[in-house]
Scaffold this motif. Structure first.
Motif, short mmCIF file in Angstrom:
data_model
loop_
_atom_site.label_atom_id
_atom_site.label_comp_id
_atom_site.label_asym_id
_atom_site.label_seq_id
_atom_site.Cartn_x
_atom_site.Cartn_y
_atom_site.Cartn_z
N ARG A 101 -1.98 26.05 59.94
CA ARG A 101 -1.55 26.44 61.29
C ARG A 101 -0.45 25.53 61.80
NH1 ARG A 101 -7.21 27.84 62.00
NH2 ARG A 101 -7.69 25.69 62.59
N SER A 102 -0.55 24.23 61.49
CA SER A 102 0.50 23.30 61.90
C SER A 102 1.82 23.61 61.20
CB SER A 102 0.07 21.86 61.57
OG SER A 102 1.10 20.95 61.86
N LEU A 103 1.75 23.96 59.92
CA LEU A 103 2.96 24.30 59.17
C LEU A 103 3.56 25.62 59.66
CD1 LEU A 103 1.76 23.28 55.59
CD2 LEU A 103 3.56 22.16 56.92
N CYS A 104 2.70 26.52 60.14
CA CYS A 104 3.19 27.79 60.68
C CYS A 104 4.10 27.54 61.89
CB CYS A 104 2.03 28.68 61.08
SG CYS A 104 1.12 29.36 59.67
N LYS A 105 3.69 26.59 62.71
CA LYS A 105 4.50 26.27 63.90
C LYS A 105 5.85 25.66 63.50
CE LYS A 105 0.40 25.46 66.76
NZ LYS A 105 -0.36 24.45 67.55
N LYS A 106 5.84 24.82 62.45
CA LYS A 106 7.08 24.15 62.02
C LYS A 106 8.04 25.10 61.32
CE LYS A 106 4.83 19.64 61.43
NZ LYS A 106 4.50 18.56 60.46
N THR A 107 7.49 26.08 60.61
CA THR A 107 8.34 26.98 59.82
C THR A 107 8.55 28.34 60.47
OG1 THR A 107 6.40 27.79 58.60
CG2 THR A 107 7.57 25.90 57.67
N SER A 108 7.75 28.63 61.52
CA SER A 108 7.80 29.95 62.18
C SER A 108 7.37 31.07 61.22
CB SER A 108 9.21 30.24 62.74
OG SER A 108 9.57 29.27 63.68
N TRP A 109 6.56 30.71 60.25
CA TRP A 109 6.02 31.69 59.30
C TRP A 109 4.59 32.04 59.69
CZ3 TRP A 109 7.33 30.25 53.51
CH2 TRP A 109 8.71 30.35 53.32
N PRO A 110 4.13 33.25 59.38
CA PRO A 110 2.72 33.59 59.60
C PRO A 110 1.82 32.86 58.60
CG PRO A 110 3.86 35.40 58.51
CD PRO A 110 4.92 34.41 58.90
N GLU A 111 0.54 32.74 58.91
CA GLU A 111 -0.39 31.99 58.06
C GLU A 111 -0.44 32.55 56.65
OE1 GLU A 111 -4.32 31.33 59.49
OE2 GLU A 111 -3.68 30.71 61.49
N ARG A 112 -0.50 33.87 56.54
CA ARG A 112 -0.60 34.49 55.22
C ARG A 112 0.59 34.11 54.34
NH1 ARG A 112 -3.39 35.71 50.99
NH2 ARG A 112 -2.39 37.29 49.71
N LYS A 113 1.78 34.07 54.89
CA LYS A 113 2.97 33.74 54.13
C LYS A 113 2.94 32.29 53.66
CE LYS A 113 8.00 34.29 54.24
NZ LYS A 113 9.16 34.72 55.07
N VAL A 114 2.44 31.38 54.51
CA VAL A 114 2.33 29.97 54.12
C VAL A 114 1.31 29.81 53.00
CG1 VAL A 114 1.64 27.68 54.92
CG2 VAL A 114 3.06 29.12 56.37
N GLN A 115 0.17 30.49 53.12
CA GLN A 115 -0.87 30.40 52.09
C GLN A 115 -0.37 30.92 50.75
OE1 GLN A 115 -3.92 32.67 54.01
NE2 GLN A 115 -4.77 30.90 55.13
N VAL A 116 0.34 32.04 50.76
CA VAL A 116 0.89 32.60 49.52
C VAL A 116 1.92 31.66 48.93
CG1 VAL A 116 2.29 34.47 48.57
CG2 VAL A 116 0.41 35.00 50.12
N TRP A 117 2.72 31.02 49.78
CA TRP A 117 3.74 30.07 49.29
C TRP A 117 3.08 28.94 48.51
CZ3 TRP A 117 4.96 25.00 49.26
CH2 TRP A 117 6.25 24.65 48.88
#
Length: 373
Positions: A101-117
């Motif tokens: 969730r913290s990385l989502c705020k920094k990257t402006s990506w949704p959670e699912r996209k960060v998890q897949v990355w």
């Protein structure tokens, strides 16, 4: 000072029984004894093993993988992102939900996209299927030839059938050429495995593998210097007998010969439990603990050798648990490779999400048909 250290290091009472000195183990009257200086040959042997392994994997195992249809899974490369890459390299490869969730705020990506990355990025660092196939093929071939050589070297020796013969005349036991080459090849192989741990397939028992290789090399080196060669060869041939089947089962499994792989793995499991949990502790360790004291008083080397054998036995218990889990999968589902491996993750949508999308599409289609579209 160096001379003092050398005198302490090679103190007779550390390595040899009472009333026996190094001068008693000098070559004479047709007897040839193992010497510590001969262990220097292990390093060039290990380097040669690495070269032979490279040639084997490149020109034999790789074409065999083509014949068996072993193909690497197509991987989707993680989208370049400096924030996530820096977090992946400097902090953790598996972030918690709060970190995501913290990385989502920094990257402006949704959670699912960060998890897949992160899943795709972890997969990029994992060894491909062909690499696993080639590694297992190399180990299987080495263990096979080492086991055959060990049996040929031991089959006509009295201590192969009567363990009390291991200590007959100890330590004044002449070294045989077959024992020299058997030790050299085995120690060179395990040293090469120690060198290659950094670029081999990394498994969950990585630290246990390091401990095993170091303990094995220490045990073999000590047994060589102290002339524990007879029991050393028995330990080596016992271990090689089961390792052939394990690596062979992996090779067959990677080639998708699952039924044959499962049968071979079942045979391996039975043989492993018999050799490592029964024969090794109750025959070989019993032979090194009980029989020697009938002829000479215990000394430092006696205790050290048996402690190292006990370390190997502890590792056997650890691996017996892992093998039991794999055997359970083999019986009730199918063997999906080595349970110790860091398996590749699915970097696509989860099954729940796929079902959700599928049901959404079907429902949308139904509404469309109802509306006349």
């Amino acid at each position: 000072m160096l001379q003092t250290v050398s005198e302490w290091l090679w103190w007779d009472h550390l390595w040899l029984p009472a009333n026996v000195s190094w001068s008693d183990l000098e070559d004479s009257e047709g007897r040839v004894y193992a010497k510590a200086s001969q262990l220097y040959a292990v390093l060039p042997c290990a380097l040669c093993m690495l070269l032979v392994r490279y040639l084997f994997e490149s020109y034999l195992a790789s074409p065999l993988a083509d014949v068996c249809g072993v193909r690497n899974r197509i991987r989707v490369t993680a989208q370049p992102n400096s924030i996530l890459e820096n977090y992946f390299c400097s902090k953790t490869r598996v972030p918690s939900q709060a970190d995501v969730r913290s990385l989502c705020k920094k990257t402006s990506w949704p959670e699912r996209k960060v998890q897949v990355w992160f899943r795709r990025r972890r997969n990029q660092d994992r060894p491909a299927l062909r690499k696993r196939f080639c590694e297992a093929s190399w180990r299987c071939v080495f263990y096979f030839f080492a086991f055959v050589y060990g049996v040929l070297a031991l089959h006509d020796k009295p201590w192969f059938y009567n363990l009390k013969e291991v200590w007959k005349g100890f330590p004044k036991q002449s070294m045989l050429p077959s024992q020299y080459w058997y030790y050299l090849l085995e120690m060179g192989f395990y040293l090469s495995l120690l060198f290659s741990l950094t670029f081999d397939v990394k498994r969950k028992d990585f630290r246990e593998q390091v401990i095993h290789h170091i303990a094995t090399l220490t045990l073999l080196s000590f047994s060589w210097i102290s002339n524990y060669i007879r029991i050393g060869t028995l330990v080596m041939v016992l271990h090689d007998s089961t390792d052939i089947l394990l690596e062979g089962a992996k090779v067959l499994n990677y080639a998708k010969w699952h039924l044959t792989a499962n049968v071979m793995f079942a045979v391996f499991t039975i043989l492993f439990m018999l050799t490592r949990l029964v024969i090794f502790p109750f025959w070989l360790i019993h032979c090194t603990w009980v029989y020697p004291v009938e002829d000479f008083a215990p000394f430092f080397g006696y205790y050290f050798f048996n402690v190292m054998l006990s370390v190997l036995q502890v590792l056997h218990f650890y691996w017996a648990v892992l093998i039991s889990r794999m055997f359970y999968k083999c019986i009730f589902s199918k063997l999906e490779g080595d349970d110790r491996s860091d398996e590749e993750e699915d970097d696509t949508d989860s099954s729940r999400e796929r079902n959700h999308k599928s049901s959404h599409i079907h429902s949308s289609g139904a509404r469309g048909r109802a509306n006349g579209h």
